[in-house]
Write a protein that holds these residues in place. Structure first.
Motif, mmCIF file in Angstrom:
data_model
loop_
_atom_site.group_PDB
_atom_site.id
_atom_site.type_symbol
_atom_site.label_atom_id
_atom_site.label_comp_id
_atom_site.label_asym_id
_atom_site.label_seq_id
_atom_site.Cartn_x
_atom_site.Cartn_y
_atom_site.Cartn_z
ATOM 1 N N LYS A 13 -23.759 -9.653 -18.444
ATOM 2 C CA LYS A 13 -23.922 -9.291 -19.747
ATOM 3 C C LYS A 13 -25.241 -8.427 -19.637
ATOM 4 C CE LYS A 13 -23.591 -10.920 -24.353
ATOM 5 N NZ LYS A 13 -23.300 -11.877 -25.167
ATOM 6 N N ASP A 14 -26.305 -8.906 -18.915
ATOM 7 C CA ASP A 14 -27.368 -8.196 -18.926
ATOM 8 C C ASP A 14 -27.384 -6.678 -18.234
ATOM 9 O OD1 ASP A 14 -28.848 -10.472 -19.912
ATOM 10 O OD2 ASP A 14 -29.717 -10.956 -17.987
ATOM 11 N N LEU A 15 -26.354 -6.597 -17.108
ATOM 12 C CA LEU A 15 -26.058 -5.363 -16.417
ATOM 13 C C LEU A 15 -25.309 -4.666 -17.517
ATOM 14 C CD1 LEU A 15 -25.683 -6.641 -13.078
ATOM 15 C CD2 LEU A 15 -27.367 -5.153 -13.520
ATOM 16 N N TYR A 16 -24.511 -5.138 -18.245
ATOM 17 C CA TYR A 16 -23.648 -4.278 -19.018
ATOM 18 C C TYR A 16 -24.655 -3.575 -20.327
ATOM 19 C CZ TYR A 16 -19.091 -5.912 -17.400
ATOM 20 O OH TYR A 16 -17.782 -6.137 -16.675
ATOM 21 N N ARG A 17 -25.543 -4.342 -20.636
ATOM 22 C CA ARG A 17 -26.394 -4.002 -21.545
ATOM 23 C C ARG A 17 -27.304 -2.908 -21.023
ATOM 24 N NH1 ARG A 17 -27.893 -9.904 -23.413
ATOM 25 N NH2 ARG A 17 -26.582 -10.443 -25.072
ATOM 26 N N GLU A 18 -27.885 -2.881 -19.881
ATOM 27 C CA GLU A 18 -28.580 -1.994 -19.175
ATOM 28 C C GLU A 18 -27.705 -0.838 -18.907
ATOM 29 O OE1 GLU A 18 -30.842 -1.339 -14.854
ATOM 30 O OE2 GLU A 18 -30.599 -3.427 -15.669
ATOM 31 N N ALA A 19 -26.645 -0.794 -18.561
ATOM 32 C CA ALA A 19 -25.490 0.356 -18.447
ATOM 33 C C ALA A 19 -25.618 0.926 -19.936
ATOM 34 C CB ALA A 19 -24.182 0.000 -17.984
ATOM 35 N N GLU A 20 -25.322 0.166 -20.783
ATOM 36 C CA GLU A 20 -24.988 0.575 -22.319
ATOM 37 C C GLU A 20 -26.276 1.586 -22.601
ATOM 38 O OE1 GLU A 20 -24.110 -0.830 -26.603
ATOM 39 O OE2 GLU A 20 -25.151 -2.167 -25.614
ATOM 40 N N ALA A 21 -27.459 0.958 -22.349
ATOM 41 C CA ALA A 21 -28.623 1.478 -22.730
ATOM 42 C C ALA A 21 -28.790 2.860 -21.965
ATOM 43 C CB ALA A 21 -29.944 0.607 -22.698
ATOM 44 N N ALA A 22 -28.291 3.021 -20.841
ATOM 45 C CA ALA A 22 -28.195 4.252 -20.195
ATOM 46 C C ALA A 22 -27.287 5.211 -20.784
ATOM 47 C CB ALA A 22 -28.336 4.020 -18.632
ATOM 48 N N GLY A 23 -26.462 4.837 -21.531
ATOM 49 C CA GLY A 23 -25.417 5.798 -22.050
ATOM 50 C C GLY A 23 -23.982 5.587 -21.345
ATOM 51 N N ASN A 24 -23.692 4.489 -20.881
ATOM 52 C CA ASN A 24 -22.469 4.387 -20.113
ATOM 53 C C ASN A 24 -21.483 3.616 -21.255
ATOM 54 O OD1 ASN A 24 -20.274 2.559 -18.809
ATOM 55 N ND2 ASN A 24 -21.319 3.574 -17.252
ATOM 56 N N GLU A 25 -20.578 4.290 -21.563
ATOM 57 C CA GLU A 25 -19.776 4.219 -22.908
ATOM 58 C C GLU A 25 -18.738 3.084 -22.552
ATOM 59 O OE1 GLU A 25 -19.448 5.234 -25.862
ATOM 60 O OE2 GLU A 25 -21.329 6.302 -25.453
ATOM 61 N N GLU A 26 -18.211 2.890 -21.149
ATOM 62 C CA GLU A 26 -17.476 1.798 -20.973
ATOM 63 C C GLU A 26 -18.190 0.366 -20.914
ATOM 64 O OE1 GLU A 26 -15.652 2.350 -16.923
ATOM 65 O OE2 GLU A 26 -15.513 4.529 -16.941
ATOM 66 N N ALA A 27 -19.285 0.338 -20.589
ATOM 67 C CA ALA A 27 -20.286 -0.960 -20.739
ATOM 68 C C ALA A 27 -20.209 -1.172 -22.265
ATOM 69 C CB ALA A 27 -21.793 -0.617 -20.035
ATOM 70 N N LYS A 28 -20.473 -0.191 -23.108
ATOM 71 C CA LYS A 28 -20.666 -0.422 -24.572
ATOM 72 C C LYS A 28 -19.115 -0.990 -25.164
ATOM 73 C CE LYS A 28 -21.467 2.154 -28.766
ATOM 74 N NZ LYS A 28 -22.065 3.402 -29.321
ATOM 75 N N LYS A 29 -18.169 -0.648 -24.493
ATOM 76 C CA LYS A 29 -16.821 -1.146 -25.012
ATOM 77 C C LYS A 29 -16.665 -2.586 -24.506
ATOM 78 C CE LYS A 29 -14.341 3.230 -24.855
ATOM 79 N NZ LYS A 29 -13.356 3.997 -24.127
ATOM 80 N N VAL A 30 -17.094 -2.954 -23.360
ATOM 81 C CA VAL A 30 -17.120 -4.274 -22.819
ATOM 82 C C VAL A 30 -17.751 -5.168 -23.514
ATOM 83 C CG1 VAL A 30 -17.672 -5.812 -20.863
ATOM 84 C CG2 VAL A 30 -16.727 -3.444 -20.521
ATOM 85 N N LEU A 31 -19.140 -4.664 -23.849
ATOM 86 C CA LEU A 31 -20.159 -5.518 -24.908
ATOM 87 C C LEU A 31 -19.357 -5.702 -26.372
ATOM 88 C CD1 LEU A 31 -23.215 -4.172 -23.674
ATOM 89 C CD2 LEU A 31 -22.598 -6.599 -23.258
ATOM 90 N N LYS A 32 -18.657 -4.793 -26.704
ATOM 91 C CA LYS A 32 -18.088 -5.044 -28.060
ATOM 92 C C LYS A 32 -16.955 -5.901 -27.828
ATOM 93 C CE LYS A 32 -18.794 -0.630 -30.361
ATOM 94 N NZ LYS A 32 -18.139 0.433 -30.949
ATOM 95 N N GLU A 33 -16.354 -6.071 -26.890
ATOM 96 C CA GLU A 33 -15.362 -6.963 -26.854
ATOM 97 C C GLU A 33 -15.793 -8.478 -26.130
ATOM 98 O OE1 GLU A 33 -12.589 -5.050 -24.049
ATOM 99 O OE2 GLU A 33 -12.093 -3.590 -25.368
ATOM 100 N N TRP A 34 -17.045 -8.307 -25.838
ATOM 101 C CA TRP A 34 -17.674 -9.851 -25.363
ATOM 102 C C TRP A 34 -17.440 -10.885 -26.204
ATOM 103 C CZ3 TRP A 34 -19.558 -9.564 -20.331
ATOM 104 C CH2 TRP A 34 -19.892 -10.808 -19.896
#
Length: 120
Positions: free
Chosen positions: A99-120
């Motif tokens: 989850k921390d890594l998904y947040r880091e990827a999202e903060a860097a602009g990774n849209e796939e990570a953003k989608k994963v976090l929304k479904e978390w």
């Protein structure tokens, strides 16, 4: 020789792949060139190898390539590393770290990570 030039190895492999020759020898050569380029740290080659390893079920090498790309500060590697920890691919499962890594990827602009976090 292109062997010492990771970007040239990667571009050569992509050119071979674009020939779209369905021949095991060509595919083997493509993977060999991309793998050697990834071993030298070429970011696009590392990303290619992450996807290739994911498709073949090679979790250990998927993790190794994701970690290397993440350490370069590449959001594709961070997201792939999060996937490894989330699914226990090549590493012990750790949903908190994922989850921390998904947040880091999202903060860097990774849209796939953003989608994963929304479904978390």
């Amino acid at each position: 020789s292109i062997a010492g030039h990771p970007e040239a190895l990667y571009l050569y492999a992509m050119r071979m792949q674009r020939l779209e020759i369905r021949n095991d020898n060509i595919l083997g050569s493509v993977i060999d060139c991309v793998s050697r380029s990834a071993d030298k740290g070429h970011a696009d080659a590392l990303d290619y190898m992450i996807q290739y390893c994911r498709s073949t079920g090679d979790d250990e090498n998927m993790y190794r390539n994701a970690l290397k790309l993440h350490r370069q500060g590449d959001k594709r590697g961070t997201k792939a590393l999060a996937d490894c920890y989330n699914n226990g691919q090549g590493v012990k499962r750790d949903k908190g770290l994922a989850k921390d890594l998904y947040r880091e990827a999202e903060a860097a602009g990774n849209e796939e990570a953003k989608k994963v976090l929304k479904e978390w």
